[in-house]
Enzyme design. Structure first.
Site, PDB file in Angstrom:
ATOM      1  N   HIS A 281       0.818  -1.220   0.000  1.00  0.00           N
ATOM      2  CA  HIS A 281       0.000   0.000   0.000  1.00  0.00           C
ATOM      3  C   HIS A 281       0.850   1.268   0.000  1.00  0.00           C
ATOM      4  O   HIS A 281       0.352   2.349  -0.298  1.00  0.00           O
ATOM      5  CB  HIS A 281      -1.021  -0.015   1.148  1.00  0.00           C
ATOM      6  CG  HIS A 281      -0.499   0.393   2.484  1.00  0.00           C
ATOM      7  ND1 HIS A 281      -0.261  -0.502   3.514  1.00  0.00           N
ATOM      8  CD2 HIS A 281      -0.167   1.605   2.988  1.00  0.00           C
ATOM      9  CE1 HIS A 281       0.181   0.156   4.571  1.00  0.00           C
ATOM     10  NE2 HIS A 281       0.248   1.436   4.279  1.00  0.00           N
ATOM     11  N   ASP A 329      -0.791  -7.393   1.408  1.00  0.00           N
ATOM     12  CA  ASP A 329      -0.117  -6.099   1.500  1.00  0.00           C
ATOM     13  C   ASP A 329       1.385  -6.287   1.727  1.00  0.00           C
ATOM     14  O   ASP A 329       1.899  -6.111   2.824  1.00  0.00           O
ATOM     15  CB  ASP A 329      -0.735  -5.286   2.650  1.00  0.00           C
ATOM     16  CG  ASP A 329      -0.349  -3.820   2.592  1.00  0.00           C
ATOM     17  OD1 ASP A 329       0.320  -3.425   1.619  1.00  0.00           O
ATOM     18  OD2 ASP A 329      -0.727  -3.078   3.523  1.00  0.00           O
ATOM     19  N   SER A 425       4.039   1.909   8.381  1.00  0.00           N
ATOM     20  CA  SER A 425       3.714   0.909   7.360  1.00  0.00           C
ATOM     21  C   SER A 425       4.934   0.363   6.651  1.00  0.00           C
ATOM     22  O   SER A 425       5.877   1.106   6.353  1.00  0.00           O
ATOM     23  CB  SER A 425       2.790   1.514   6.315  1.00  0.00           C
ATOM     24  OG  SER A 425       1.499   1.517   6.819  1.00  0.00           O
ATOM     25  N   GLY A 426       4.871  -0.935   6.366  1.00  0.00           N
ATOM     26  CA  GLY A 426       5.958  -1.590   5.659  1.00  0.00           C
ATOM     27  C   GLY A 426       7.065  -2.039   6.585  1.00  0.00           C
ATOM     28  O   GLY A 426       7.852  -2.921   6.254  1.00  0.00           O
TER      29      GLY A 426
HETATM   30  N1  ARG Z   1      -1.360   2.199   7.136  1.00  0.00           N
HETATM   31  C1  ARG Z   1      -0.473   2.788   8.076  1.00  0.00           C
HETATM   32  C2  ARG Z   1       0.716   3.406   7.349  1.00  0.00           C
HETATM   33  O1  ARG Z   1       0.615   3.627   6.177  1.00  0.00           O
HETATM   34  C3  ARG Z   1      -0.099   1.852   9.176  1.00  0.00           C
HETATM   35  C4  ARG Z   1      -1.188   1.756  10.105  1.00  0.00           C
HETATM   36  C5  ARG Z   1      -0.977   0.821  11.209  1.00  0.00           C
HETATM   37  N2  ARG Z   1      -1.996   1.133  12.107  1.00  0.00           N
HETATM   38  C6  ARG Z   1      -2.206   0.544  13.263  1.00  0.00           C
HETATM   39  N3  ARG Z   1      -3.140   0.957  14.018  1.00  0.00           N
HETATM   40  N4  ARG Z   1      -1.463  -0.457  13.621  1.00  0.00           N
HETATM   41  O2  ARG Z   1       1.678   3.799   7.923  1.00  0.00           O
END
Ligand code: ARG
Length: 475
Positions: A281, A329, A425-426
């Site tokens: 993503h 993902d 993320s990642g």
């Molecule tokens: N989608 C988020 C990002 O792009 C990560 C979110 C993780 N969220 C969580 N509540 N653990 O960084």
């Protein structure tokens, strides 16, 4: 990162989960049956016609014969349809799928057993060279799949040497230059079904897999491989930390910052000198590798940004990534120039089959993401310890309500207060087993951050092991 997250169980670490990612078998008889009503009983001559019936001009001897003929025809058509369906199924399973692990047809015939796992791709998609070897458990015991017995078997160290080790590592997608050593360990329960042994005097030119044959005994112990030095931390905390804390240099040496125009966007983990594992993503809108830089080797974004970072030559997002559900993902980034490993820049281990990532297990998350939802992001890498929860726990209506699929792991703290957050993320979710750190997940999604009953969700790296090996082998 806020401070929290989750998931798992060895469910996710038994290998071979991928059968259901294959397309379902084509079942052609469906079409045949759909057509059946056309053949069967269209009784214009019998009772259904408004004016028809015994004694009416429609109900003649001729029409009765015609009707019987039609009925016979329908039965014959039905039998033919059934025979065709059976024929197609037999063709599919016996010839097309090919029995007993010979995975594809080449030149009209099932691939010969000797061509399977011989280091040469015979099948169009290379299926014959996939899943030939696996590393098993924390000892990284070399195992190979025995299709006749449908099980993974350890490889006996009799007659083995480092060159074989290097070859086996290469077949699993490792770089030959990264190879460290092979050692002999006791098989433990892995040897209960027997071993695969190098056949003495077998043709040295034939592929490694074809030179291994089944043996009930093994005197030398089994082959354990260090295909790459990985998962070593100088300073990982070993105390329990509630909430997040700042990490010290070298604690998570695989952690990288993925940036666009000098801005941190996502996290990632070094898995090979030229490869970063991250989340698909992160690259939805920014799929052009030229825009990205990979910064590594320090906990301080500020200090890392004195240098320009590594360039990316290729971004491989999982083809099954679904931005609606966040399924699959995961992404791999290939670097233009390999990284030079140092004390603060090193790869994490990818999870072997049998690494314990079960519910209740503790894991660590790290990242430069926000410290609370819509809050500020830190300059220094943050870390936190979380609990892995089962998919059942996380899919409960009051928790994530069915949003956690088989290729996700859920981890955090159900009482709230610890989680990953936007910008993490990642990045890695790691577990320590034996003396090494293993990459169990990549930070994917959550509902808010660190909320009660809302653990974070991670890509289930174990689930993607075949996919990862395939991408690395293709490059
Ligand atoms: N989608 C988020 C990002 O792009 C990560 C979110 C993780 N969220 C969580 N509540 N653990 O960084």
């Amino acid at each position: 990162m806020h401070d929290k997250q989750t998931y798992g169980n060895s469910y996710d670490n038994t290998g071979f989960q991928h059968d259901d990612s294959k397309p379902p078998p084509y079942i052609p008889q469906q079409d045949v049956y759909t057509n059946l009503p056309n053949y069967v009983i269209t009784p214009q001559f019998v009772g259904s016609h408004p004016a028809a019936g015994p004694g009416t001009p429609y109900y003649t001897e001729q029409s009765r014969k015609k009707c019987t003929l039609k009925f016979t025809f329908a039965i014959v058509a039905f039998v033919i349809a059934v025979l065709i369906a059976i024929g197609v199924l037999v063709w599919y399973y016996v010839f097309f799928r090919c029995f007993l692990g010979r995975p594809c047809r080449v030149g009209g015939r099932c691939l010969n057993r000797a061509q399977w796992c011989d280091g040469v791709r015979d099948c169009p998609d290379g299926e014959d060279e996939r899943r030939c070897f696996r590393l098993l458990g924390i000892d990284s015991i070399l195992g190979s799949y025995e299709s006749d017995r449908s099980t993974w078997m350890p490889v006996c160290a009799d007659g083995w040497d480092d060159n074989y080790g290097r070859e086996a590592c290469a077949m699993m997608g490792f770089n030959r230059q990264d190879f460290v050593s092979y050692s002999r360990v006791s098989a433990g329960s892995l040897g209960s079904n027997g071993y695969l042994k190098l056949e003495p005097g077998s043709n040295p030119d034939s592929g490694l897999r074809s030179r291994l044959t089944h043996s009930e005994t093994c005197s030398a112990g089994v082959v354990a491989l260090t295909c790459i030095e990985c998962g070593q931390s100088l300073a990982a905390p070993n105390t329990r930390i509630v909430g997040g804390t700042e990490a010290v240099n070298g604690a998570w040496p695989w952690q990288v910052s993925l940036q666009i125009s000098g801005q941190h966007v996502c996290g990632g983990s070094i898995i090979r000198s030229s490869w970063i594992l991250s989340a698909a993503h992160c690259f939805g809108r920014n799929s052009d590798p030229a825009r990205w830089r990979v910064h590594s080797g320090d906990v301080s974004l500020f200090r890392m940004n004195f240098e320009s970072g590594s360039r990316v030559s290729k971004i491989i997002s999982h083809e099954g990534y679904n931005s609606g559900t966040n399924d699959n993902d995961i992404a791999l980034l290939k670097l233009t120039t390999p990284l030079t490993f140092t004390d603060t820049r090193k790869p994490v281990c990818l999870p072997n089959d049998g690494i314990n990532i079960s519910p209740g297990h503790r894991a660590w998350i790290s990242g430069w993401g926000s410290l609370r939802q819509s809050g500020p992001s830190p300059n220094i890498l943050n870390q936190a310890q979380v609990t892995i929860y089962s998919r059942e726990t996380c899919n409960a209506p009051a928790v994530l309500n069915g949003g956690v699929t088989r290729n996700m792991l859920c981890a955090g703290e159900l009482q709230g207060g610890v989680d990953t957050c936007q910008g993490d993320s990642g990045g890695p979710l790691v577990v320590k087993e034996g003396n090494s750190w293993w990459l169990a997940g990549d930070t994917s999604w959550g509902i808010g951050c660190a909320l009660r009953n809302k653990p974070g969700v991670y890509g289930n790296v174990t689930y993607f092991m075949d996919w990862i090996a395939e991408q690395l082998l293709n490059e």
